[in-house]
Design a protein around this motif. Sequence first.
Motif, mmCIF file in Angstrom:
data_model
loop_
_atom_site.group_PDB
_atom_site.id
_atom_site.type_symbol
_atom_site.label_atom_id
_atom_site.label_comp_id
_atom_site.label_asym_id
_atom_site.label_seq_id
_atom_site.Cartn_x
_atom_site.Cartn_y
_atom_site.Cartn_z
ATOM 1 N N GLY A 3 0.822 -1.207 0.000
ATOM 2 C CA GLY A 3 0.000 0.000 0.000
ATOM 3 C C GLY A 3 0.854 1.253 0.000
ATOM 4 N N ALA A 4 2.060 1.175 0.600
ATOM 5 C CA ALA A 4 2.960 2.337 0.623
ATOM 6 C C ALA A 4 3.372 2.721 -0.795
ATOM 7 C CB ALA A 4 4.188 2.036 1.471
ATOM 8 N N THR A 5 3.578 1.732 -1.664
ATOM 9 C CA THR A 5 3.961 2.024 -3.046
ATOM 10 C C THR A 5 2.802 2.683 -3.792
ATOM 11 O OG1 THR A 5 5.565 0.231 -3.112
ATOM 12 C CG2 THR A 5 4.710 0.976 -5.222
ATOM 13 N N VAL A 6 1.604 2.162 -3.617
ATOM 14 C CA VAL A 6 0.430 2.761 -4.266
ATOM 15 C C VAL A 6 0.223 4.183 -3.755
ATOM 16 C CG1 VAL A 6 -2.074 2.588 -4.548
ATOM 17 C CG2 VAL A 6 -0.655 0.528 -4.678
ATOM 18 N N ASP A 7 0.357 4.376 -2.436
ATOM 19 C CA ASP A 7 0.222 5.725 -1.855
ATOM 20 C C ASP A 7 1.274 6.672 -2.416
ATOM 21 O OD1 ASP A 7 -1.893 4.805 -0.344
ATOM 22 O OD2 ASP A 7 -0.717 4.605 1.513
ATOM 23 N N PHE A 8 2.491 6.154 -2.601
ATOM 24 C CA PHE A 8 3.567 6.977 -3.157
ATOM 25 C C PHE A 8 3.188 7.476 -4.542
ATOM 26 C CE2 PHE A 8 7.234 7.080 -6.039
ATOM 27 C CZ PHE A 8 7.933 8.141 -5.490
ATOM 28 N N PHE A 9 2.759 6.567 -5.409
ATOM 29 C CA PHE A 9 2.396 6.979 -6.769
ATOM 30 C C PHE A 9 1.206 7.939 -6.762
ATOM 31 C CE2 PHE A 9 4.780 3.128 -8.171
ATOM 32 C CZ PHE A 9 5.672 3.784 -9.007
ATOM 33 N N ASN A 10 0.248 7.707 -5.879
ATOM 34 C CA ASN A 10 -0.908 8.603 -5.793
ATOM 35 C C ASN A 10 -0.527 9.997 -5.298
ATOM 36 O OD1 ASN A 10 -2.674 6.671 -6.745
ATOM 37 N ND2 ASN A 10 -3.226 5.942 -4.704
ATOM 38 N N SER A 11 0.554 10.105 -4.536
ATOM 39 C CA SER A 11 0.960 11.403 -3.987
ATOM 40 C C SER A 11 1.783 12.247 -4.947
ATOM 41 C CB SER A 11 1.771 11.189 -2.700
ATOM 42 O OG SER A 11 3.067 10.688 -2.998
ATOM 43 N N ILE A 12 2.317 11.664 -5.988
ATOM 44 C CA ILE A 12 3.220 12.390 -6.897
ATOM 45 C C ILE A 12 2.575 13.630 -7.514
ATOM 46 C CG2 ILE A 12 4.446 12.221 -9.109
ATOM 47 C CD1 ILE A 12 5.393 9.457 -8.253
ATOM 48 N N PRO A 13 1.375 13.533 -8.110
ATOM 49 C CA PRO A 13 0.812 14.749 -8.742
ATOM 50 C C PRO A 13 0.639 15.915 -7.771
ATOM 51 C CG PRO A 13 -0.371 12.809 -9.501
ATOM 52 C CD PRO A 13 0.534 12.357 -8.379
ATOM 53 N N GLY A 14 0.264 15.648 -6.536
ATOM 54 C CA GLY A 14 0.057 16.718 -5.566
ATOM 55 C C GLY A 14 1.339 17.392 -5.096
ATOM 56 N N THR A 67 10.451 -5.126 -6.663
ATOM 57 C CA THR A 67 9.318 -4.560 -5.935
ATOM 58 C C THR A 67 9.650 -4.305 -4.472
ATOM 59 O OG1 THR A 67 7.797 -5.661 -7.432
ATOM 60 C CG2 THR A 67 6.894 -4.928 -5.333
ATOM 61 N N ASP A 68 10.308 -5.270 -3.818
ATOM 62 C CA ASP A 68 10.617 -5.090 -2.390
ATOM 63 C C ASP A 68 11.598 -3.948 -2.166
ATOM 64 O OD1 ASP A 68 12.652 -6.578 -3.583
ATOM 65 O OD2 ASP A 68 13.037 -7.791 -1.809
ATOM 66 N N LEU A 69 12.533 -3.730 -3.092
ATOM 67 C CA LEU A 69 13.470 -2.613 -2.961
ATOM 68 C C LEU A 69 12.748 -1.280 -3.186
ATOM 69 C CD1 LEU A 69 16.321 -1.560 -2.499
ATOM 70 C CD2 LEU A 69 16.790 -1.972 -4.926
ATOM 71 N N PHE A 70 11.813 -1.250 -4.136
ATOM 72 C CA PHE A 70 11.047 -0.016 -4.359
ATOM 73 C C PHE A 70 10.232 0.326 -3.115
ATOM 74 C CE2 PHE A 70 7.892 2.852 -6.129
ATOM 75 C CZ PHE A 70 8.693 3.653 -6.939
ATOM 76 N N ASP A 71 9.703 -0.696 -2.444
ATOM 77 C CA ASP A 71 8.990 -0.459 -1.183
ATOM 78 C C ASP A 71 9.903 0.200 -0.159
ATOM 79 O OD1 ASP A 71 6.594 -1.482 -2.116
ATOM 80 O OD2 ASP A 71 6.938 -3.489 -1.302
ATOM 81 N N GLU A 72 11.183 -0.179 -0.162
ATOM 82 C CA GLU A 72 12.153 0.465 0.730
ATOM 83 C C GLU A 72 12.394 1.911 0.326
ATOM 84 O OE1 GLU A 72 15.730 -1.781 1.334
ATOM 85 O OE2 GLU A 72 14.615 -3.641 1.654
ATOM 86 N N THR A 75 9.473 4.093 1.596
ATOM 87 C CA THR A 75 9.399 4.228 3.050
ATOM 88 C C THR A 75 10.645 4.889 3.625
ATOM 89 O OG1 THR A 75 10.246 1.984 3.333
ATOM 90 C CG2 THR A 75 7.840 2.259 3.337
ATOM 91 N N GLY A 76 11.606 5.245 2.756
ATOM 92 C CA GLY A 76 12.807 5.937 3.202
ATOM 93 C C GLY A 76 13.880 5.028 3.762
ATOM 94 N N ARG A 77 13.700 3.719 3.688
ATOM 95 C CA ARG A 77 14.687 2.791 4.248
ATOM 96 C C ARG A 77 15.852 2.515 3.316
ATOM 97 N NH1 ARG A 77 11.166 -2.131 5.465
ATOM 98 N NH2 ARG A 77 10.337 -1.364 3.513
ATOM 99 N N SER A 78 15.729 2.920 2.066
ATOM 100 C CA SER A 78 16.815 2.751 1.098
ATOM 101 C C SER A 78 16.775 3.932 0.138
ATOM 102 C CB SER A 78 16.637 1.435 0.336
ATOM 103 O OG SER A 78 17.735 1.199 -0.509
ATOM 104 N N ARG A 79 17.925 4.265 -0.420
ATOM 105 C CA ARG A 79 18.038 5.407 -1.333
ATOM 106 C C ARG A 79 18.165 4.912 -2.770
ATOM 107 N NH1 ARG A 79 15.535 8.695 0.691
ATOM 108 N NH2 ARG A 79 16.222 10.142 -0.889
#
Length: 172
Positions: A3-14, A67-72, A75-79
Amino acid sequence: MTGATVDFFNSIPGKAQLLLRIPMAGTLRIDLVEGHRTEHWYVTFAPGQAQVSRDEQVADAILTVPTDLFDEFVTGRSRPNAAVLRNDATVSGDIRLFLALRRFFPAAPGVRDPREVAREKVAASRQTGHQRTTNPPSTGQHSTGAGRYSGGHQPNAVDDPVTGPGTREHTG
């Protein structure tokens, strides 16, 4: 994909108007790979705006990441930069689009923007009535010990056009 990945993409336009300060245009395809399955997300950048889509379109750049790395990332756990340098993720095409996307990822948990910290310190000092103290005027002297360079010309020094002013004369 979380859900964090979906939320991330949904937040981009704003967030685009605030985060995209330089004019740029193009489409970045983000390939999220999990086993033999790949999900495609498209982020289209235009000056001051960004649109996210799942509809297939021509891309100017492609970011391929597990996918798991993108989730990181989200969430700020990886750059993302570090992952690309480690070859854990790959970018092809117009690298500027990847660099633009980078601005949308959050900071690591517990990390704060130094400008925010400075603003808080200034606000706190104003509330307590403390004035900023200034350093005493510099005398050009450094407390690095006797016989060391003190900020002025050294004895037997010349202004050498190659090595700079105040360097020792070369004898040899």
